[in-house]
Enzyme design. Structure first.
Site, mmCIF file in Angstrom:
data_model
loop_
_atom_site.group_PDB
_atom_site.id
_atom_site.type_symbol
_atom_site.label_atom_id
_atom_site.label_comp_id
_atom_site.label_asym_id
_atom_site.label_seq_id
_atom_site.Cartn_x
_atom_site.Cartn_y
_atom_site.Cartn_z
ATOM 1 N N ALA A 62 0.859 -1.183 0.000
ATOM 2 C CA ALA A 62 0.000 0.000 0.000
ATOM 3 C C ALA A 62 0.897 1.236 0.000
ATOM 4 O O ALA A 62 2.091 1.140 0.267
ATOM 5 C CB ALA A 62 -0.870 -0.012 1.251
ATOM 6 N N GLY A 103 0.000 -5.371 0.422
ATOM 7 C CA GLY A 103 -1.119 -5.312 -0.513
ATOM 8 C C GLY A 103 -0.779 -5.946 -1.852
ATOM 9 O O GLY A 103 -1.670 -6.454 -2.547
ATOM 10 N N GLU A 106 -1.392 -9.528 -1.424
ATOM 11 C CA GLU A 106 -2.846 -9.728 -1.300
ATOM 12 C C GLU A 106 -3.515 -9.684 -2.674
ATOM 13 O O GLU A 106 -4.406 -10.475 -2.968
ATOM 14 C CB GLU A 106 -3.446 -8.669 -0.370
ATOM 15 C CG GLU A 106 -2.991 -8.860 1.070
ATOM 16 C CD GLU A 106 -3.614 -7.838 2.001
ATOM 17 O OE1 GLU A 106 -3.301 -6.644 1.841
ATOM 18 O OE2 GLU A 106 -4.407 -8.237 2.871
ATOM 19 N N GLU A 126 3.094 -6.137 6.963
ATOM 20 C CA GLU A 126 2.315 -5.092 7.649
ATOM 21 C C GLU A 126 2.577 -5.036 9.148
ATOM 22 O O GLU A 126 2.559 -3.978 9.768
ATOM 23 C CB GLU A 126 0.811 -5.322 7.415
ATOM 24 C CG GLU A 126 0.331 -5.024 6.010
ATOM 25 C CD GLU A 126 0.491 -6.182 5.044
ATOM 26 O OE1 GLU A 126 1.222 -7.149 5.347
ATOM 27 O OE2 GLU A 126 -0.128 -6.114 3.965
#
Ligand SMILES: NC(=O)c1ccc[n+]([C@@H]2O[C@H](COP(=O)([O-])OP(=O)(O)OC[C@H]3O[C@@H](n4cnc5c(N)ncnc54)[C@H](O)[C@@H]3O)[C@@H](O)[C@H]2O)c1
Length: 699
Positions: A62, A103, A106, A126
């Protein structure tokens, strides 16, 4: 500028994310990606999709700079996008061309297949920012790998190489050649099969195994509490993986979302995000721009192969830089080299270093008694005894012998770098490199800028710090530099507290509970009480310090109690154990000293102990900022986290101070000044910021 391209290869659409430097999933990138996906899905000629990243990275994660900032309401979220991809009737294949982190992984987990290039690394880091994967990572990863492997990855945050990811079931293949071409071929095959694509959310087999082991999560929580003491995020990660194993997918996803939002707003995550940015900030020096020329370092030398010199030499060898160590006697040289050998052997025995790498590193370290052997070194780091005369003599010798372009650095911890530089004809090339013990382990390196150190010297040493795996923080010349000067303010209060009524184990418990690995007294025992005792005696002889508060520490040293190395110091230690045990003799010595000083002992509450230890330390940090000896308050945070064990989840002392509120700290400091005098006078910067309602982070 973020850009997402769609390119057709036959019936396959290759979507490439291009948002340098790490293809972070910013709002702009996500918007571009969503537009390409929607358009592609609406095009009947497109039968399958490949997602990949431009450059050397798939997706770095992210865009954490956007955290906590308002998002445009119409902007797609990563979770929505992943849902669209996972539910698509056309297959999506991730071509993982490089790191797929956070992310990024993911997103790949939402695809129907994953092909990685051999150099790719995959993971969900994270947790290192006090967060957890918030776009289905905690729900999808265990469905691919099983619960235990997913827990290890999510709780540690470590990235796995592609081959390990293949073995774990995270990727379907590692492609030796062009990863995009391999993914296109795979996508064509999936489309041709005509079956609905395999959604990760529907895979149940691997999580079933966890249901038969209900104790798994409780055990993992316990072990994690030990390993990451005080950190909240690892525990919340476990909660989410447990939800994956016990709840239907949609419910698990909801639980993850709620936990993620709680994490984003948490104090710990704010602190850990601060640390993340602070680490990147340290490299910036206002008057030494990033393009300042640096001296190439091809060969190094270290003078002195004692406690520090040996460890410093290992850092060079670990980075592949040949290093010559100079000692004064054959015995000292042999002892030093044999300790280096033992250190490497211990690492190899733990399986963290191959025999071949060990031999390679040992081969890069040469020992000598002759200074002539280091004439051609590009940098020399001096780590001889801490005595000004010896340092000066060493620098004179080095200056006369070593090539004029070379940098001469000193590892002194208490002496004046400018005074040392002054005996050379090249003060512009002299700088302090203050390593921390054990020097081959500790990440912190205080680079001490002398009055005359040139920009090139500074830039070279800052770049070298990174190359040898350290975080170099630039500081100025003063007594103790930044870290030890603040440490002195802290240990002084710890010593005062035991005279006023607390006992060493009580002080240590408060500091341990705050999150340090140990309190000041256990730390003293570990470092050796004789070290500071000798410095105190020297300073007293120089008339610099006659503070009576160290009386107990002095008496312990007079009794030969130097800490762990003598089996007793502030605490006693049983043979072979490092566990500090209270010692009645120490308590009696303390009570006697209190009485002699006319102090009436009182019960001191934990809160007061914490304030007394931390606020003067912070106050000293403020003085250091006032005096321009650290570039920014976040540099001080980095020093304390990496050199002294300040808990990263509190962001470092200056960040912590801002959270407490400077008005409160000022109020306590004023009271302490009244009670104890000038040494605890509030720093002018603290006064000013408190008055203006600001913090150190926003001066
Ligand atoms: N020990 C620590 O925790 C620590 C931390 C940071 C900085 N330092 C600093 O690092 C320096 C070295 O400390 P140490 O703990 O490694 O000391 P040490 O006593 O373990 O090692 C010093 C070594 O230097 C050698 N030596 C002395 N004079 C020499 C000379 N003229 N030429 C070549 N070798 C010579 C000695 O034989 C000895 O092996 C000191 O300036 C100290 O203040 C120490």
């Amino acid at each position: 500028m973020a850009e997402v391209k769609l390119e057709r290869r036959g019936s396959v659409a290759v979507i490439t994310l291009d948002n340098p430097p790490v293809n972070a999933l910013s709002v702009a990138t996500l918007t571009g990606l969503a537009q390409r996906v929607t358009a592609g899905l609406a095009d009947p000629a497109i039968k399958a999709f490949v997602l990949t990243g431009a450059g050397k990275i798939f997706v770095g994660g992210a865009d954490i700079r956007e955290f906590g900032k308002p998002r445009p309401a119409e902007a797609p979220t990563l979770s929505q996008l992943i849902e669209t991809i996972e539910n698509a009737s056309a297959p999506f294949v991730a071509a993982i061309n490089g790191a797929a982190a956070g992310g990024g992984l993911e997103l790949a987990l939402g695809c129907h297949a994953r092909i990685a290039s051999p150099g790719a690394r995959l993971g969900l880091p994270e947790v290192k920012l006090g967060l957890l994967p918030g776009a289905g990572g905690t729900q999808r990863l265990p469905r691919l790998t099983g619960v235990e492997a997913a827990l290890d990855m999510i709780v540690s945050g470590e990235l796995k190489p592609a081959e390990a990811a293949l073995a774990l079931g995270i990727v379907d293949a590692v492609a030796a050649g062009d990863v995009v071409a391999a993914a296109v071929a795979h996508a064509e095959k999936l489309a041709a099969a005509g079956k609905p694509p395999q959604r990760t959310r529907d895979l149940g087999g691997k999580i079933e195994a966890a249901k038969a082991k209900p104790e798994l999560f409780a055990n993992y929580r316990k072990e994690t509490a030990r390993r990451f003491r005080g950190y909240e995020a690892p525990q919340r990660c476990i909660d989410c993986v447990e939800a994956a194993a016990t709840l239907p997918f949609a419910e698990g996803l909801k639980a993850e979302r709620a936990a993620f939002l709680e994490r984003v707003g948490s104090e710990q995550s704010k602190a850990q995000r601060h640390v993340f940015f602070a680490e990147r900030e340290v490299a910036k020096i206002p008057d030494v721009p990033a393009d300042t020329p640096t001296l190439p370092i091809k060969a190094a030398a270290v003078i002195g192969c004692g406690t520090m010199g040996g460890g410093i030499a290992m850092n060079f060898a670990n980075a592949g830089i040949p290093v010559t160590v100079v000692e004064s006697t054959k015995e000292a040289l042999e002892r030093g080299l044999s300790i280096i050998g033992k250190n490497y052997a211990a690492t190899a025995a733990k399986g963290r270093l191959s025999q071949a790498d060990m031999q390679k590193r040992l081969g890069l370290i040469k020992g000598t008694l002759a200074y002539e052997d280091i004439k051609a070194a590009d940098i020399v780091i001096e780590a001889v005894f801490e005595e000004m005369d010896i340092k000066k003599e060493t620098f004179r010798k080095l200056d006369a012998l070593v090539k004029p372009a070379a940098i001469l650095a000193t590892n002194t911890s208490t002496l004046d770098v400018d005074e040392i530089a002054a005996v050379t004809k090249r003060p512009v090339k002299v700088i302090g490199t203050h390593f921390f013990s054990p020097a081959n382990v500790m990440r912190l390196l205080e680079n001490v800028r002398g009055r005359k150190s040139s920009k090139e010297t500074i830039a070279t040493v800052m770049a070298l710090s990174r190359r040898i795996g350290k975080i170099g923080v630039l500081v100025g010349v003063c007594d103790g530099f930044v870290g030890n000067r603040m440490l002195a303010a802290y240990t002084r209060q710890a010593n005062a507290l035991i005279l006023e009524g607390a006992l060493p184990h009580e002080v240590d418990k408060v500091i341990y509970d705050f999150g340090f690995p140990m309190g000041p007294f256990a730390m003293g025992d570990l470092a050796g009480l004789d070290v500071s005792w000798r410095i105190r005696k020297r300073r007293q002889a120089e008339g610099k310090d006659n503070y009576p508060g160290y009386v107990v520490g002095d008496r312990l040293c007079e009794m030969g109690r130097f800490g762990q190395k003598t089996g007793q110091g502030w605490f006693r230690y049983e043979a072979g154990s490092r566990t500090p045990l209270s010692d009645p003799l120490v308590e009696a010595t303390i009570l006697k000293a209190s009485a002699e000083l006319g102090l009436k002992r009182r019960k001191i509450a934990a809160e007061e102990i914490l304030e007394r230890c931390m606020y003067p330390l912070i106050n000293e940090g403020a003085k250091i900022l006032d005096e321009g000896l650290a570039l920014r308050s976040s540099d001080i945070d980095i020093i304390w986290i990496n050199g002294y064990g300040f808990p990263a989840y509190r962001g470092g002392p200056m960040f912590y101070a801002d959270r407490v509120g400077l008005a409160k700290i000022l109020q306590v400091m004023r009271r302490l000044e009244e009670q104890h005098g000038e040494i605890l006078r509030p720093a002018p910067l603290l006064e000013r910021l408190a008055r203006e309602g600001k913090g150190f982070g926003e001066p």
